[in-house]
Motif scaffolding. Structure first.
Motif, mmCIF file in Angstrom:
data_model
loop_
_atom_site.group_PDB
_atom_site.id
_atom_site.type_symbol
_atom_site.label_atom_id
_atom_site.label_comp_id
_atom_site.label_asym_id
_atom_site.label_seq_id
_atom_site.Cartn_x
_atom_site.Cartn_y
_atom_site.Cartn_z
ATOM 1 N N PRO A 313 0.809 -1.223 0.000
ATOM 2 C CA PRO A 313 0.000 0.000 0.000
ATOM 3 C C PRO A 313 0.843 1.274 0.000
ATOM 4 N N ILE A 314 1.964 1.275 0.690
ATOM 5 C CA ILE A 314 2.835 2.452 0.705
ATOM 6 C C ILE A 314 3.522 2.604 -0.649
ATOM 7 N N ILE A 315 3.951 1.497 -1.239
ATOM 8 C CA ILE A 315 4.549 1.548 -2.580
ATOM 9 C C ILE A 315 3.542 2.083 -3.591
ATOM 10 N N ALA A 316 2.278 1.675 -3.458
ATOM 11 C CA ALA A 316 1.248 2.141 -4.383
ATOM 12 C C ALA A 316 1.063 3.650 -4.284
ATOM 13 N N VAL A 317 1.104 4.201 -3.064
ATOM 14 C CA VAL A 317 1.002 5.650 -2.876
ATOM 15 C C VAL A 317 2.198 6.341 -3.523
ATOM 16 N N ALA A 318 3.392 5.808 -3.283
ATOM 17 C CA ALA A 318 4.603 6.393 -3.858
ATOM 18 C C ALA A 318 4.552 6.364 -5.389
ATOM 19 N N ASN A 319 4.090 5.265 -5.945
ATOM 20 C CA ASN A 319 4.011 5.151 -7.409
ATOM 21 C C ASN A 319 2.989 6.119 -8.000
ATOM 22 N N SER A 320 1.889 6.354 -7.273
ATOM 23 C CA SER A 320 0.888 7.310 -7.754
ATOM 24 C C SER A 320 1.498 8.701 -7.865
ATOM 25 N N LEU A 321 2.272 9.101 -6.865
ATOM 26 C CA LEU A 321 2.934 10.407 -6.910
ATOM 27 C C LEU A 321 4.028 10.413 -7.974
ATOM 28 N N ALA A 322 4.740 9.297 -8.105
ATOM 29 C CA ALA A 322 5.860 9.209 -9.056
ATOM 30 C C ALA A 322 5.407 9.413 -10.498
ATOM 31 N N LYS A 323 4.146 9.127 -10.802
ATOM 32 C CA LYS A 323 3.646 9.336 -12.157
ATOM 33 C C LYS A 323 3.722 10.807 -12.560
ATOM 34 N N HIS A 324 3.804 11.691 -11.577
ATOM 35 C CA HIS A 324 3.866 13.127 -11.842
ATOM 36 C C HIS A 324 5.301 13.653 -11.723
ATOM 37 N N ILE A 325 6.272 12.748 -11.577
ATOM 38 C CA ILE A 325 7.680 13.135 -11.440
ATOM 39 C C ILE A 325 8.450 12.608 -12.653
ATOM 40 N N PRO A 326 9.011 13.472 -13.471
ATOM 41 C CA PRO A 326 9.764 13.005 -14.654
ATOM 42 C C PRO A 326 10.924 12.094 -14.247
ATOM 43 N N HIS A 327 11.097 11.016 -14.999
ATOM 44 C CA HIS A 327 12.208 10.077 -14.842
ATOM 45 C C HIS A 327 12.124 9.235 -13.567
ATOM 46 N N ALA A 328 11.010 9.302 -12.847
ATOM 47 C CA ALA A 328 10.886 8.503 -11.630
ATOM 48 C C ALA A 328 10.704 7.032 -11.984
ATOM 49 N N LEU A 329 11.247 6.165 -11.140
ATOM 50 C CA LEU A 329 11.060 4.728 -11.299
ATOM 51 C C LEU A 329 9.713 4.328 -10.721
ATOM 52 N N GLN A 330 9.135 3.257 -11.235
ATOM 53 C CA GLN A 330 7.937 2.671 -10.644
ATOM 54 C C GLN A 330 8.368 1.497 -9.785
ATOM 55 N N LEU A 331 8.161 1.623 -8.479
ATOM 56 C CA LEU A 331 8.622 0.605 -7.543
ATOM 57 C C LEU A 331 7.721 -0.625 -7.576
ATOM 58 N N GLU A 332 8.297 -1.736 -7.165
ATOM 59 C CA GLU A 332 7.528 -2.960 -6.988
ATOM 60 C C GLU A 332 8.015 -3.622 -5.710
ATOM 61 N N ARG A 333 7.191 -4.453 -5.149
ATOM 62 C CA ARG A 333 7.558 -5.124 -3.909
ATOM 63 C C ARG A 333 8.534 -6.248 -4.219
ATOM 64 N N ALA A 334 9.726 -6.216 -3.592
ATOM 65 C CA ALA A 334 10.761 -7.208 -3.885
ATOM 66 C C ALA A 334 10.438 -8.561 -3.261
ATOM 67 N N VAL A 335 9.717 -8.548 -2.133
ATOM 68 C CA VAL A 335 9.396 -9.784 -1.419
ATOM 69 C C VAL A 335 7.903 -10.040 -1.570
ATOM 70 N N GLU A 336 7.548 -11.198 -2.106
ATOM 71 C CA GLU A 336 6.149 -11.470 -2.450
ATOM 72 C C GLU A 336 5.355 -12.110 -1.322
ATOM 73 N N THR A 337 5.971 -12.341 -0.176
ATOM 74 C CA THR A 337 5.303 -13.087 0.894
ATOM 75 C C THR A 337 4.546 -12.180 1.850
ATOM 76 N N GLU A 338 4.291 -10.947 1.448
ATOM 77 C CA GLU A 338 3.648 -9.990 2.342
ATOM 78 C C GLU A 338 2.183 -10.355 2.601
ATOM 79 N N THR A 339 1.784 -10.237 3.870
ATOM 80 C CA THR A 339 0.381 -10.417 4.221
ATOM 81 C C THR A 339 -0.336 -9.080 4.056
ATOM 82 N N SER A 340 -1.632 -9.048 4.337
ATOM 83 C CA SER A 340 -2.416 -7.833 4.186
ATOM 84 C C SER A 340 -1.851 -6.716 5.059
#
Length: 589
Positions: A313-340
């Motif tokens: 959820p925090i990565i999703a917020v960061a990515n939403s803001l990053a869409k408005h920042i030139p050259h920003a990377l789109q983050l993804e969760r490196a570890v897939e075992t996260e619970t809710s």
């Protein structure tokens, strides 16, 4: 600065890379595919684009250590550069633990000062001028000389422009043109001609006092390398491989110096994130990172986008803001075992005092439920916003520390404790368990098992001593008092501060490079974020990048808030879309 015995012909060719099966391959075992690709790119120009929480420091230290163990690098010929003493100390510590003790890790200023001090007597003669202890005092005297009345805030503004002009490599005429065109706002409400006049006077005061400032260190070193080929040759023989961390923060002057160090060689690795450029007001620019491929057309670019820090959820917020920042990377969760994980929450408050009370109560509740105070941070845009928060934390009895204050190892109680430990070692009081030896010394300087009940200076002093005690508790079995004291002194030298059991109140700028489990980002109203002084399009973009940095400090819980009395909510909140949920105001208290 003497050159090592290894010659250029002894080094491996730039066209070869070691096999992962070669010496040092175990250093790469815990890297993900993106990190591994970056770590294996040990020769030639390399650009590593790494978003927040993606393990960039872990990656570049493994890359350096792997290059050393694989025989690609002679460690004495590697220079890792960064921008703060804390970051340089972190690099040195990690490299030492990986067996790359001989690799130099320094700030640009430290590396330049070392060279300048070594060559000054030979190139210029005599002793090098002293470095001015206070730029503000020199600015104040310069203002008096040109008959300008300035207050302390004005002095800071002028000092900032002194630095910006130099690191941007602008002449007085070019600086004046920037002020007159509106590209740069004149400091301290001065007219452009007044600003130029006081900045000229600043340089004259320095000359009269026979002192230099920190920007002069870079300027003088670059000038020395440009005018003295024999010095340039020695420096280039000393250092062959360069790594620059936080490359989005490099200034034109630092880039010029790096180019002089590198010469025609191409063994340069830069690491950075264009979305985290937040120091443009000091002359930093991300254009060298963005245009690295133009400067080095054959450069290899590696993107590291898997975040180990934040929840989805925090990565999703960061990515939403990053869409408005030139050259920003789109983050993804490196570890897939996260619970809710909980969504970030947004709270509205009538004013900044109720905001501070609401935050303090939520923090107190979290601590009562088992949260460690050191895992909580409250981020503000300016230092002026911290006063209501400090009072609110005192009212609920929550220990806090204001980042950017007195360095840990310069606190009087810490200095006294270290002196006491050194005296105990000299007196051979090293009998029994380490924790007893340390606690005996600390008790004599005011430490107790239980902290003072009231928040304030006494609680802060106790917290600093308790941090030393917790280091002793966590020391490896068999550690002697002498070893522990030596380690403490090494920490002081490298500014490696221990964790203090207190909530951190920090500006968003000061939080860069840090992370906490629970983060509160406050004051998100127009006029605060973006700040009222942000009037140009680039200023607005910079404030957005600063907000991005603040959001990405959080690991598990992220809370956003704004006081309605300050103004309407920040325009940046609308850019987060439905990635946040409205918090319960009553629950915020």
């Amino acid at each position: 600065m003497a050159a090592p015995s290894t010659s250029e012909s002894d080094l491996p060719g730039d066209s070869t890379e070691p096999s992962p099966r070669s010496a040092g391959a175990s250093l790469l075992a815990d890297l993900n595919p993106q990190q591994r690709e970056a770590a294996l790119s040990v020769v030639g120009p390399v650009c590593i684009l790494a978003g927040p929480g993606t393990g960039k420091t872990h990656t570049i230290t493994r890359r350096i250590a792997y290059g050393v163990q694989a025989g690609v690098y002679t460690p004495e010929r590697v220079l890792a550069l960064t921008f703060t003493n804390r970051a340089a100390g972190e690099l040195r510590g990690r490299l030492a633990r990986l067996g790359a003790h001989a690799v130099q890790a320094r700030t640009f200023h430290s590396a330049a000062l070392r060279q300048l001090g070594y060559f000054w007597p030979h190139a210029i003669g005599g002793e090098m001028p002293q470095i001015s202890a206070s730029k503000s005092r020199v600015v104040a005297e310069a203002a008096e000389r040109v008959k300008l009345r300035v207050n302390p805030t004005d002095v800071r503004d002028i000092a900032e422009d002194v630095e910006w002009r130099k690191v941007s490599e602008l002449t007085y005429e070019q600086y004046a043109a920037a002020l007159e065109s509106g590209a740069r706002t004149p400091p301290a409400r001065l007219k452009p001609e007044q600003a130029v006049e006081v900045i000229r006077a600043y340089e004259q005061v320095k000359d009269d006092r026979h002192v230099i400032d920190f920007e002069d260190i870079l300027l003088a070193t670059a000038g020395m390398l440009e005018s003295e080929p024999w010095i340039t040759q020695q420096v280039r023989e000393q250092y062959r491989f360069f790594v620059v961390d936080e490359y989005q923060d490099i200034s034109p002057l630092q880039h010029k110096l790096l180019t002089l160090w590198l010469g025609q060689r191409r063994d340069l690795c830069v690491v950075g994130d264009p979305a985290q450029t937040i120091y443009s007001f000091t002359g930093a620019t991300n254009r060298y990172l963005i245009d690295f491929g133009h400067e080095f057309p054959d450069a290899r670019t590696v993107k590291i986008e898997g975040s180990y820090r934040s929840t989805m959820p925090i990565i999703a917020v960061a990515n939403s803001l990053a869409k408005h920042i030139p050259h920003a990377l789109q983050l993804e969760r490196a570890v897939e075992t996260e619970t809710s994980s909980p969504l970030p929450e947004l709270f509205e408050y009538p004013d900044e005092f109720s905001e501070a009370r609401g935050i303090a109560q939520r923090v107190a509740d979290a601590i009562a439920a088992g949260e460690q105070p050191a895992q909580v941070a409250v981020l503000v845009r300016t230092n002026a916003q911290s006063a209501p928060l400090e009072q609110a934390f005192q009212n609920v009895g929550v220990p806090y520390r204001v980042a950017g204050g007195q360095p840990f190892f310069k606190r009087p109680e810490v200095r006294a404790a270290v002196a006491g430990l050194r005296a105990a070692v000299v007196a051979s009081q090293d009998a029994g368990p380490l924790f007893k030896s340390v606690s005996d010394v600390l008790r004599g300087r005011g430490w107790t098992v239980e902290p003072p009940r009231e928040a304030g200076p006494a609680r802060e002093a106790w917290g600093a001593l308790d941090a030393i005690m917790r280091l002793a508790d966590g020391a490896a079995p068999g550690t002697t008092l002498e070893q522990f004291t030596n380690d403490l002194m090494s920490r002081a030298k490298h500014q490696h501060e221990p964790e203090v059991a207190a909530v951190t109140i920090s500006t968003m700028h000061g939080a860069k490079g840090l992370e906490w489990d629970r983060v509160f980002v406050t004051g998100l109203a127009e006029g605060r974020m973006p700040i009222a002084q942000a009037v140009t399009a680039e200023n607005i973009h910079e404030e957005r990048r600063l907000f991005y940095v603040a959001l990405t400090r959080a690991r598990k819980y992220l809370y956003l808030s704004y006081p309605q009395s300050v103004g309407p909510q920040s325009r940046y909140l609308a850019e987060l879309g439905n990635r946040i949920q409205r918090g319960n105001f009553a629950g915020a208290r």
